[in-house]
Design a protein around this motif. Structure first.
Motif, PDB file in Angstrom:
ATOM      1  N   TRP A  13      -8.909   5.202  -1.716  1.00  0.00           N
ATOM      2  CA  TRP A  13      -7.712   5.334  -0.881  1.00  0.00           C
ATOM      3  C   TRP A  13      -8.086   5.497   0.582  1.00  0.00           C
ATOM      4  O   TRP A  13      -7.416   4.960   1.467  1.00  0.00           O
ATOM      5  N   THR A  27       3.831   5.850  -5.568  1.00  0.00           N
ATOM      6  CA  THR A  27       3.975   5.873  -7.020  1.00  0.00           C
ATOM      7  C   THR A  27       2.737   6.387  -7.738  1.00  0.00           C
ATOM      8  O   THR A  27       2.856   7.041  -8.765  1.00  0.00           O
ATOM      9  N   ASP A  28       1.575   6.109  -7.205  1.00  0.00           N
ATOM     10  CA  ASP A  28       0.340   6.551  -7.851  1.00  0.00           C
ATOM     11  C   ASP A  28      -0.041   7.938  -7.353  1.00  0.00           C
ATOM     12  O   ASP A  28      -0.005   8.214  -6.161  1.00  0.00           O
ATOM     13  N   THR A  36       3.955   1.597  -1.081  1.00  0.00           N
ATOM     14  CA  THR A  36       4.587   1.721  -2.390  1.00  0.00           C
ATOM     15  C   THR A  36       3.607   2.280  -3.407  1.00  0.00           C
ATOM     16  O   THR A  36       3.939   3.177  -4.185  1.00  0.00           O
ATOM     17  N   GLN A  37       2.405   1.770  -3.385  1.00  0.00           N
ATOM     18  CA  GLN A  37       1.397   2.230  -4.328  1.00  0.00           C
ATOM     19  C   GLN A  37       1.027   3.685  -4.079  1.00  0.00           C
ATOM     20  O   GLN A  37       0.843   4.461  -5.016  1.00  0.00           O
ATOM     21  N   THR A  79       0.838  -1.200   0.000  1.00  0.00           N
ATOM     22  CA  THR A  79       0.000   0.000   0.000  1.00  0.00           C
ATOM     23  C   THR A  79       0.873   1.251   0.000  1.00  0.00           C
ATOM     24  O   THR A  79       0.610   2.198  -0.754  1.00  0.00           O
TER      25      THR A  79
END
Length: 121
Positions: free
Chosen positions: A51, A33-34, A29-30, A27
């Motif tokens: 989110w 990056t997002d 990391t996402q 989560t």
């Protein structure tokens, strides 16, 4: 509870904790990056809601980790598998279903009934 059963639950709890940490890392990391790039306000709102739900889930799991750690401490202290209210053994079936259980089913039901009555007052 015999040493083999304690080892089984120790491994089960540690595996559960490790899985939560892996999911949290994914989560994070996402999230890094997002970014929210949706031009449409409705799409952006939908993404923000997704989110928000994800972050609430992670918060619940963070609280679960403290319960897992407490169960692991009870294993080390020799208190795991015994009801904190009555001192009676917690059934293996209950521990299999909920390894962080601290009360027998009967004690938990009594606790929940008393809690419900307290809220209604």
């Amino acid at each position: 509870m015999n040493p083999r059963q304690l080892d089984y639950f120790r491994k089960k709890l540690q595996g559960w904790k490790d899985a939560i940490y892996r999911e949290a890392a994914g989560t994070l990391t996402q999230l890094q990056t997002d970014t929210l790039r949706e031009a449409d306000l409705t799409d952006r709102a939908s993404s923000e809601t997704d989110w928000s739900i994800e972050l609430r889930t992670r918060d619940r799991q963070r609280k679960l980790i403290s319960k897992i750690d407490a169960a692991l401490r009870r294993i080390e202290d020799g208190e795991y598998g015994y009801c904190e209210v009555t001192g009676e053994p917690i059934s293996l079936a209950r521990l299999e279903a909920r390894p962080i259980a601290t009360m027998t089913v009967e004690a938990q039901e009594r606790h929940e009934r008393n809690e419900k009555v307290s809220r209604e007052d």
